[in-house]
Design a protein around this motif. Structure first.
Motif, PDB file in Angstrom:
ATOM      1  N   SER A 185      -1.857  -5.387   8.344  1.00 51.39           N
ATOM      2  CA  SER A 185      -2.805  -4.339   8.732  1.00 51.39           C
ATOM      3  C   SER A 185      -2.044  -3.139   9.285  1.00 51.39           C
ATOM      4  O   SER A 185      -2.391  -1.990   9.010  1.00 51.39           O
ATOM      5  CB  SER A 185      -3.807  -4.868   9.762  1.00 51.39           C
ATOM      6  N   SER A 199      -0.621  -1.248   6.282  1.00 51.16           N
ATOM      7  CA  SER A 199      -1.636  -0.436   5.606  1.00 51.16           C
ATOM      8  C   SER A 199      -1.959   0.812   6.418  1.00 51.16           C
ATOM      9  O   SER A 199      -2.176   1.894   5.856  1.00 51.16           O
ATOM     10  CB  SER A 199      -2.916  -1.266   5.385  1.00 51.16           C
ATOM     11  N   LEU A 218       0.805  -1.223   0.000  1.00 53.11           N
ATOM     12  CA  LEU A 218       0.000   0.000   0.000  1.00 53.11           C
ATOM     13  C   LEU A 218       0.833   1.266   0.000  1.00 53.11           C
ATOM     14  O   LEU A 218       0.275   2.355  -0.131  1.00 53.11           O
ATOM     15  CB  LEU A 218      -0.973  -0.025   1.171  1.00 53.11           C
ATOM     16  N   TRP A 229      -9.107  -1.518  -6.621  1.00 52.03           N
ATOM     17  CA  TRP A 229      -7.736  -1.101  -6.301  1.00 52.03           C
ATOM     18  C   TRP A 229      -6.714  -2.017  -6.953  1.00 52.03           C
ATOM     19  O   TRP A 229      -5.722  -1.554  -7.540  1.00 52.03           O
ATOM     20  CB  TRP A 229      -7.525  -1.117  -4.775  1.00 52.03           C
ATOM     21  N   SER A 243     -10.036  -3.820   5.778  1.00 54.43           N
ATOM     22  CA  SER A 243     -10.183  -5.204   5.354  1.00 54.43           C
ATOM     23  C   SER A 243      -9.319  -6.127   6.197  1.00 54.43           C
ATOM     24  O   SER A 243      -9.771  -7.191   6.646  1.00 54.43           O
ATOM     25  CB  SER A 243      -9.801  -5.335   3.872  1.00 54.43           C
ATOM     26  N   SER A 293       1.532   1.515  -3.801  1.00 52.58           N
ATOM     27  CA  SER A 293       0.275   1.978  -4.402  1.00 52.58           C
ATOM     28  C   SER A 293       0.233   3.492  -4.579  1.00 52.58           C
ATOM     29  O   SER A 293      -0.541   4.009  -5.391  1.00 52.58           O
ATOM     30  CB  SER A 293      -0.890   1.515  -3.522  1.00 52.58           C
ATOM     31  N   ASN A 326      -3.912  -7.445  -1.270  1.00 52.79           N
ATOM     32  CA  ASN A 326      -3.396  -6.159  -0.803  1.00 52.79           C
ATOM     33  C   ASN A 326      -2.255  -6.312   0.197  1.00 52.79           C
ATOM     34  O   ASN A 326      -1.744  -5.321   0.715  1.00 52.79           O
ATOM     35  CB  ASN A 326      -4.525  -5.330  -0.171  1.00 52.79           C
ATOM     36  N   ASN A 353     -15.815  -6.569   1.100  1.00 52.91           N
ATOM     37  CA  ASN A 353     -14.396  -6.540   0.763  1.00 52.91           C
ATOM     38  C   ASN A 353     -14.143  -6.276  -0.712  1.00 52.91           C
ATOM     39  O   ASN A 353     -13.284  -5.474  -1.078  1.00 52.91           O
ATOM     40  CB  ASN A 353     -13.769  -7.869   1.187  1.00 52.91           C
ATOM     41  N   ILE A 363     -11.347  -3.634  -2.779  1.00 54.88           N
ATOM     42  CA  ILE A 363     -10.093  -4.330  -3.056  1.00 54.88           C
ATOM     43  C   ILE A 363      -9.977  -4.696  -4.531  1.00 54.88           C
ATOM     44  O   ILE A 363      -8.904  -4.598  -5.133  1.00 54.88           O
ATOM     45  CB  ILE A 363      -9.974  -5.590  -2.174  1.00 54.88           C
ATOM     46  N   SER A 378      -7.831  -0.962   2.786  1.00 58.47           N
ATOM     47  CA  SER A 378      -6.979  -2.135   2.965  1.00 58.47           C
ATOM     48  C   SER A 378      -6.791  -2.433   4.444  1.00 58.47           C
ATOM     49  O   SER A 378      -6.854  -3.588   4.873  1.00 58.47           O
ATOM     50  CB  SER A 378      -5.617  -1.902   2.304  1.00 58.47           C
TER      51      SER A 378
END
Length: 518
Positions: A359, A362, A131, A415, A153, A134, A271, A408, A412, A150
């Motif tokens: 997590s 992100s 991410l 992206w 999620s 990204s 992700n 979700n 996702i 993300s």
């Protein structure tokens, strides 16, 4: 390759427009300690097993790169060989597919891990987590939107998996004669789950890689034992009637089942993919990264989904809905119950190693100035609160699980396709300093920090996907009227978004060429 020099063209365009002037730096020439990095201060990049990883979302320096692509096999095998896959396999049969149709859906879900490998292959090129890479596609500010979703999620997956681990521990306690009913045992199981889940991701990347390798071997052994235990009880003639199908006929039901399966497999992990390949040398073969990722995730997915399908031919769907862990523990032979519960516990823990670690990444990719391990601690606290709700207040955990999954794909999916198209068009080249630079002098500032081509495509993709959903929370009128009740979200998310993003990008390139000719 079409638009292989895409990033350089973007730089030329922005310079032509008078927006930005900057120097492109190669990956490995810029680290987190430089201005614009997420972690303040020039901290040495330490990544060794059972030592605290010091890097957050900064670009890994060339001299700190290490590892082999084959490590990714164990990372994804251990992460995917979990009870959630068993749930999905059983769900295929409960939706109305026969055993062979369900196994074919499981096979396609396994093959889909090739897309996970494509994203994993961006890790060595970008040198940082998924991410943060990204940012190149969405802009330094625009990327906060997909980074937030993300993170959301990942927290959801983390919480769901924590609850499954608690249930498995309680079931295991019951089988060995310990007290497993009531608030106190549940709280104790939750505390044990928290300890088992978060110590490793707090330590960091190398510790996660090492533990995944060890536990993958144990999971493989227990998984084989479970298949042997289930096989003699399978109803090979299992074939629901048309009235029992969730959609209008076999094909719409198959599309519905496959869509849900893809959401829990490739879309559930995509992700995170570059987070575990970013330490590999920049010259690492992309083909090997894709291959080892596909093998690890694909084989594990096929094993657990197959177990779920086979169980679905003779297990009570009512009992499964009430408590899937205990339902299966009672359905397998007594000698296989403990190996099954160990598969659930170990598999959920290995899955949550990745959920918890990524997590946090992100969360940091949104631009939050926090140390990596504190981000994991914060996520762990939130997931514990969600798990408490699911354990003590939610009327049915499977419904909670399905409701979460239905959300979700909306973000996702769009992206992921933008991320991959950008990587392809840029020829896998990233400006390392630009990924760390939050200001207007950075390579990925675009228009006030937002690449509106990507954001417009993302928004259109989300809206378009929304109208193809058939889930517990929302059933699109189009799904009923045009698709026979099928859920097309897993397919339409990349198609709609990809076409719009590609068209907007080509249109922009054409406009710039015309302007230069004039």
């Amino acid at each position: 390759m079409f638009f292989a020099d895409y990033r350089q063209k973007q730089i030329e365009e922005d310079t032509e427009m008078g927006k930005v002037s900057h120097r492109t730096s190669r990956v490995g020439e810029f680290t987190a300690g430089n201005k614009g990095g997420m972690d303040a201060g020039a901290t040495p990049q330490v990544d060794a097993a059972f030592h605290l990883e010091t890097e957050g979302t900064g670009v890994i320096a060339r001299e700190r790169r290490h590892g082999q692509p084959r490590e990714l096999f164990f990372v994804w095998f251990a992460a995917v060989l979990t009870f959630t896959g068993v749930i999905m396999g059983q769900l295929f049969t409960s939706l109305g597919l026969n055993i062979w149709e369900s196994l074919f859906a499981a096979l396609l879900c396994s093959i889909s891990f090739v897309a996970l490998g494509w994203v994993a292959a961006t890790g060595p090129k970008g040198g940082t987590v998924t991410l943060t890479i990204s940012r190149a596609a969405f802009g330094t500010r625009g990327n906060r939107v997909p980074a937030f979703f993300s993170w959301l999620s990942a927290v959801g997956w983390e919480s769901v998996t924590m609850v499954l681990t608690v249930w498995a521990l309680l079931s295991l306690a019951q089988f060995v004669g310990l007290t497993a009913q009531g608030t106190v045992p549940t709280v104790l199981a939750l505390l044990l789950t928290i300890a088992l889940t978060y110590i490793v991701p707090i330590m960091g990347h190398a510790t996660v890689i090492t533990m995944q390798k060890w536990l993958a071997i144990a999971l493989g052994v227990f998984g084989i034992i479970l298949v042997i235990a289930v096989f003699p009880h399978v109803n090979w003639h299992f074939s629901p009637t048309a009235k029992e199908m969730a959609a209008d006929g076999v094909f719409p039901t198959f599309l519905l089942a496959l869509s849900v399966g893809l959401i829990t497999t490739v879309y559930g992990w995509i992700n995170f993919a570059a987070d575990y390949s970013r330490y590999l040398p920049e010259t690492t073969s992309a083909r090997k990264i894709v291959g080892w990722t596909l093998l690890g995730g694909g084989i594990a997915s096929m094993i657990v989904m197959t177990i779920g399908v086979l169980l679905g031919t003779y297990i009570s769907s009512t009992a499964f809905s009430a408590n899937p862990v205990m339902a299966i523990a009672k359905a397998v032979p007594a000698w296989a119950a403990i190996p099954f519960l160990l598969v659930v516990v170990i598999g959920d823990i290995t899955a949550n190693y990745l959920n918890a670690y990524s997590s946090g990444m992100s969360f940091l990719s949104m631009g939050v100035p926090m140390k990596r391990f504190w981000a994991v601690v914060l996520d762990g606290t939130l997931c514990t609160l969600i798990a408490l709700y699911a354990l003590f207040l939610s009327p049915g955990f499977v419904n909670f699980f399905e409701n979460f999954l239905s959300l979700n794909i909306l973000v996702i999916g769009p992206w992921a396709v933008i991320y991959l198209i950008y990587h392809h068009m840029a020829g896998g080249q990233y400006d390392a300093a630009g990924l760390m630079n939050n200001g207007p002098t950075g390579a990925y500032w675009y228009t006030n920090g937002i690449n509106w081509r990507a954001m417009v495509a993302f928004i259109i993709g989300v809206v378009g996907t929304f109208w193809t959903v058939n889930s517990a929370l929302w059933v699109s009128p189009l799904s009923k009227e045009l698709f026979g009740g099928a859920d097309l979200s897993a397919y339409m998310a990349p198609v709609i978004t990809g076409l719009v993003y590609y068209w907007l990008t080509v249109k922009r390139q054409t406009a710039v060429k015309v302007a230069k000719m004039q």
